[in-house]
Design a protein around this motif. Structure first.
Motif, short mmCIF file in Angstrom:
data_model
loop_
_atom_site.label_atom_id
_atom_site.label_comp_id
_atom_site.label_asym_id
_atom_site.label_seq_id
_atom_site.Cartn_x
_atom_site.Cartn_y
_atom_site.Cartn_z
N GLY A 46 -4.20 43.64 29.03
CA GLY A 46 -3.59 42.72 28.09
C GLY A 46 -3.62 43.22 26.66
N CYS A 47 -3.25 44.46 26.42
CA CYS A 47 -3.33 45.06 25.09
C CYS A 47 -2.52 44.26 24.07
CB CYS A 47 -2.83 46.49 25.12
SG CYS A 47 -3.80 47.62 26.14
N THR A 48 -3.15 43.93 22.94
CA THR A 48 -2.44 43.36 21.80
C THR A 48 -2.25 44.47 20.79
OG1 THR A 48 -3.34 41.15 22.18
CG2 THR A 48 -2.49 41.64 19.97
N LEU A 49 -0.99 44.76 20.44
CA LEU A 49 -0.66 45.96 19.68
C LEU A 49 0.03 45.62 18.37
CD1 LEU A 49 0.85 47.97 22.68
CD2 LEU A 49 -1.53 48.01 21.87
N ALA A 50 -0.47 46.16 17.28
CA ALA A 50 0.22 46.07 16.00
C ALA A 50 1.39 47.05 16.01
CB ALA A 50 -0.74 46.40 14.86
N ASP A 51 2.28 46.89 15.04
CA ASP A 51 3.44 47.77 14.95
C ASP A 51 3.00 49.23 14.92
OD1 ASP A 51 6.02 48.67 14.69
OD2 ASP A 51 6.16 48.24 12.54
N GLY A 52 3.58 50.04 15.80
CA GLY A 52 3.25 51.46 15.89
C GLY A 52 2.07 51.77 16.79
N GLN A 53 1.39 50.76 17.28
CA GLN A 53 0.20 51.01 18.10
C GLN A 53 0.58 51.19 19.56
OE1 GLN A 53 -2.80 47.98 17.69
NE2 GLN A 53 -4.39 49.22 18.66
N ARG A 54 -0.14 52.06 20.24
CA ARG A 54 0.10 52.42 21.63
C ARG A 54 -0.93 51.74 22.52
NH1 ARG A 54 3.06 56.74 22.93
NH2 ARG A 54 2.85 57.47 20.77
N GLY A 55 -0.53 51.32 23.72
CA GLY A 55 -1.44 50.70 24.66
C GLY A 55 -2.39 51.70 25.28
N ASN A 62 4.32 49.39 20.55
CA ASN A 62 4.96 48.38 19.70
C ASN A 62 5.82 49.10 18.67
OD1 ASN A 62 5.71 46.43 17.84
ND2 ASN A 62 3.67 45.54 17.64
N THR A 63 7.12 48.90 18.80
CA THR A 63 8.06 49.52 17.86
C THR A 63 8.84 48.42 17.15
OG1 THR A 63 8.29 51.46 19.29
CG2 THR A 63 10.00 51.12 17.63
N GLY A 64 8.46 48.14 15.92
CA GLY A 64 9.16 47.14 15.13
C GLY A 64 9.06 45.74 15.71
N GLY A 65 7.93 45.41 16.31
CA GLY A 65 7.73 44.06 16.83
C GLY A 65 8.26 43.83 18.23
N ARG A 66 8.54 44.89 18.94
CA ARG A 66 8.92 44.77 20.35
C ARG A 66 8.24 45.89 21.13
NH1 ARG A 66 14.98 47.13 21.11
NH2 ARG A 66 14.62 49.14 20.12
N LEU A 67 8.02 45.65 22.40
CA LEU A 67 7.32 46.62 23.22
C LEU A 67 8.33 47.52 23.92
CD1 LEU A 67 4.41 47.39 24.10
CD2 LEU A 67 4.82 46.04 26.17
N VAL A 68 8.14 48.82 23.80
CA VAL A 68 9.03 49.78 24.47
C VAL A 68 8.21 50.68 25.39
CG1 VAL A 68 10.64 49.77 22.52
CG2 VAL A 68 8.89 51.55 22.67
#
Length: 359
Positions: A46-55, A62-68
């Motif tokens: 359940g990783c919670t990621l800030a912008d630019g952070q990787r799981g 997290n790329t610009g507020g969405r998960l890719v």
């Protein structure tokens, strides 16, 4: 993306570069959090990621507020393997499968033999671009009737695994999942309709062992097994027995009793020998006596088909009738003799659990 534009593919938002090739895939199974963060709901971490952070899996960002997903379509390993290598011994023995992997894994096993790609991000390893339709086409061109998602953790690239499995199913190919099974129930439920067989790597049965050595817990893996069972997936289980880590015969007995009680008595169980690797080069190989003891325990617990892997012992990979003991399939390495086998024991008539015959 430089000069990128958006497009939709199979219901997912893709980013396309100036050459028309997609670079990343908008992931599924996540939700937005305050402040531009996202929470991944693919696996129990359940990783919670800030912008630019990787799981923790290294593949979801997290790329610009969405998960890719950075690994969609980026295949870092591709080979034609015997199905026995997965290992699957009761799923069309002697067959060949196209095996593929993308980078990443959501566990951190200290003994991982594929750590160069499992503990890597997409940009850390060489890769080739393959769309799902390409995977199905290549399997056919290679004469494979099966495709295996393997080597790393295919559940961390679940969107790609599912799309490939769908494309392969449309061509009449069987899909094989080789996994540690650490995933949430909803994503797994979306994938299972396209999966025909799976080998699940059950690392241990003790929670503290999972936490200490794999950064995980066993409960989600046990749930994965039962969901596969209920979905009609052919399941085989592997347990790598490591000295001083998970070789407690008491824990092995508890694992085997759980498997027998939960409907896996006829699911092949593979006890595999450990050899020093990665961060455990100081640990000796598993004594063959330990593997033989584990096999004896499994049989006493009611497991019908028990195999020993990575070890040179006569008959360790042979399939025997659980009623009369007749050898039905002989194996030497990946060489398989099924000439006289038709799914039943030719001596006593006992039906042998598995998926046999032509695909």
């Amino acid at each position: 993306m430089n000069g990128g534009k958006k497009m939709m593919a199979k219901g997912k938002e893709m980013m396309v570069n100036g050459n028309g090739a997609f670079d990343v895939c908008q992931a599924e199974y996540w939700e937005r959090m305050p402040g531009g963060a996202v929470a991944c709901r693919l696996c129990p971490h359940g990783c919670t990621l800030a912008d630019g952070q990787r799981g923790l899996c290294r593949s979801r960002v997290n790329t610009g507020g969405r998960l890719v997903s950075e690994v969609y379509g980026r295949v870092c390993a591709l080979a034609v393997d015997p199905v026995e290598k997965k290992p699957l011994l009761h799923f069309h023995p002697g067959g060949r499968c196209l095996s593929l992997a993308a980078a990443g894994c959501n566990l951190a096993c200290r003994w991982c033999q594929n750590h160069a790609i499992s503990q890597a991000a997409a940009g850390d390893v060489p890769w080739r671009r393959l769309a799902p339709a390409d995977v199905a086409r290549l399997a056919g061109e290679a004469g494979c009737r099966m495709v295996a998602y393997t080597y790393t953790e295919p559940l961390t690239w679940l969107e790609y695994t599912r799309d490939c499995a769908r494309a392969c199913r449309e061509r009449g190919l069987a899909n094989i999942l080789v996994t540690a099974g650490y995933v949430e129930a909803a994503p797994l439920a979306d994938l299972l309709p396209y999966i025909d067989a799976a080998n699940v790597d059950l690392k241990a049965f003790a929670s503290d062992t999972y936490a200490r050595c794999c950064r995980a817990t066993p409960a989600p893996v046990l749930r994965t097994l039962t969901m596969m069972r209920d979905a009609g997936v052919w399941v085989e289980v592997t347990n790598l027995v490591i000295p001083g880590v998970n070789d407690s015969l008491g824990d092995i007995e508890r694992m085997c009793r759980w498997l027998a009680r939960e409907g896996f008595a006829d699911s092949p169980l593979h006890f595999s020998r450990f050899f020093p690797s990665y961060r455990m080069t100081g640990v000796p190989p598993t004594p063959t006596e330990t593997l033989v003891s584990a096999r004896d325990i499994a049989r006493r617990c009611g497991i019908s088909y028990v195999y020993l892997g990575n070890v040179s012992l006569p008959g360790a990979g042979d399939t025997r009738c659980p009623r009369c003991g007749t050898v039905l399939i002989r194996r030497s390495g990946y060489s398989v003799s099924t000439a006289s086998f038709g799914g039943r024991c030719h001596v006593c008539g006992q039906e042998i659990a598995g998926r046999f015959g032509p695909l």
